[in-house]
Write a protein that holds these residues in place. Structure first.
Motif, PDB file in Angstrom:
ATOM      1  N   GLU A 241       0.822  -1.208   0.000  1.00 39.57           N
ATOM      2  CA  GLU A 241       0.000   0.000   0.000  1.00 39.57           C
ATOM      3  C   GLU A 241       0.857   1.260   0.000  1.00 39.57           C
ATOM      4  N   ASN A 245       1.038   4.268  -3.022  1.00 42.43           N
ATOM      5  CA  ASN A 245       0.643   5.609  -2.575  1.00 42.43           C
ATOM      6  C   ASN A 245       1.670   6.626  -3.059  1.00 42.43           C
ATOM      7  N   ARG A 246       1.262   7.515  -3.945  1.00 40.30           N
ATOM      8  CA  ARG A 246       2.195   8.484  -4.528  1.00 40.30           C
ATOM      9  C   ARG A 246       2.705   9.500  -3.514  1.00 40.30           C
ATOM     10  N   GLU A 247       2.111   9.548  -2.322  1.00 40.98           N
ATOM     11  CA  GLU A 247       2.573  10.483  -1.310  1.00 40.98           C
ATOM     12  C   GLU A 247       3.695   9.898  -0.441  1.00 40.98           C
ATOM     13  N   THR A 248       3.956   8.609  -0.593  1.00 43.79           N
ATOM     14  CA  THR A 248       5.042   7.991   0.158  1.00 43.79           C
ATOM     15  C   THR A 248       6.375   8.355  -0.497  1.00 43.79           C
TER      16      THR A 248
END
Length: 277
Positions: A241, A245-248
């Protein structure tokens, strides 16, 4: 005739320092702000200084003043916010050096001479300031590290994670890091991941450029580079996950590919230090 946009930068230094941006480089920030060759009309930063501590701690006083001078040498206007101490009813002493009001007032007063404003903070209290600047015709960009207000990110015209800007935040254990070159350590995001195949692709900002909106690394004028990543190179605490998630934000080393000419592969991929999980 095209006229480059006049730029103003306003740095909430204490917010940055306490939210993952400790050791942020003001010279790199200046280069990033001037990436489109617009005149840097205002470069303002708001630094805290504990005068009471300085009277007792010579080392602190010396380092603080040396740091302020270094920032000034890069062309920044420093507003010093003196630390104040407050004692509550239980005798607990707390300190505060809030620059919000000064920064907001300066941004509003100086916006008349600017077309673009860059705020370096994560504080949601600037939401109304952003709206007012935009209504006055300014393009507003935001740079933040950890704990950046979600509403603020959505309100601005562009949000840039300070972790992803090349060399803005040094990698302490790689003091001679040559960002983007084989053997270097960089930070980036995962753009594609194929769990069933056990590999994917990471993307990092190779260099500071006016073309940051060209996010497809296949485009010749894109400042981004795509890197192959095998699942075996991903740290155990990184779940699927997180990869999707592009914010990780990940930190990883670059190496040349044995399979593809001029290609790069990611090694030792882990969550970037200090980034929210």
């Amino acid at each position: 005739m095209y006229s480059a946009q006049r730029v103003g930068v306003f740095v909430d230094a204490e917010n940055v320092r306490y939210n993952g941006g400790y050791q942020m480089r003001y010279d790199v920030l200046r280069r990033f702000a001037g990436r489109s060759d617009g005149p840097l009309q205002r470069l303002n930063t708001y630094l805290a200084f504990d005068s009471e501590r300085a009277r007792e701690d010579y080392d602190y006083a010396k380092k603080s003043r040396a740091y302020q001078q270094m920032v000034r040498d890069y062309g920044w206007k420093i507003t010093v916010k003196y630390v104040r101490r407050y004692t509550d009813e239980n005798g607990v002493v707390s300190t505060k050096a809030n620059a919000d009001l000064d920064m907001a007032v300066d941004a509003m007063l100086q916006a008349g001479k600017l077309e673009q404003v860059i705020l370096v903070t994560g504080d949601g209290d600037f939401l109304q300031v952003v709206s007012a600047l935009q209504n006055g015709g300014c393009r507003v960009e935001l740079i933040g590290f950890k704990n950046v207000s979600r509403q603020l990110q959505q309100q601005v015209d562009a949000f840039w994670s300070g972790f992803l800007i090349p060399d803005l935040l040094p990698i302490n254990y790689e003091p001679r890091n040559d960002w983007g070159k084989p053997g270097s350590c960089v930070r980036g995001v995962c753009t594609k991941w194929f769990p069933d195949k056990g590999y994917g692709f990471l993307r990092f900002m190779n260099h500071i450029s006016p073309n940051l909106w060209v996010t497809d690394p296949r485009e010749p004028d894109s400042p981004y580079t795509s890197v192959f990543c095998h699942a075996n190179e991903v740290a155990e605490d990184v779940g699927e996950e997180m990869l999707l998630n592009r914010e990780t934000i990940f930190e990883f080393y670059l190496n040349e590919s044995d399979q593809k000419d001029n290609g790069l592969v990611a090694n030792n991929v882990r969550l970037a230090f200090g980034v929210n999980r």
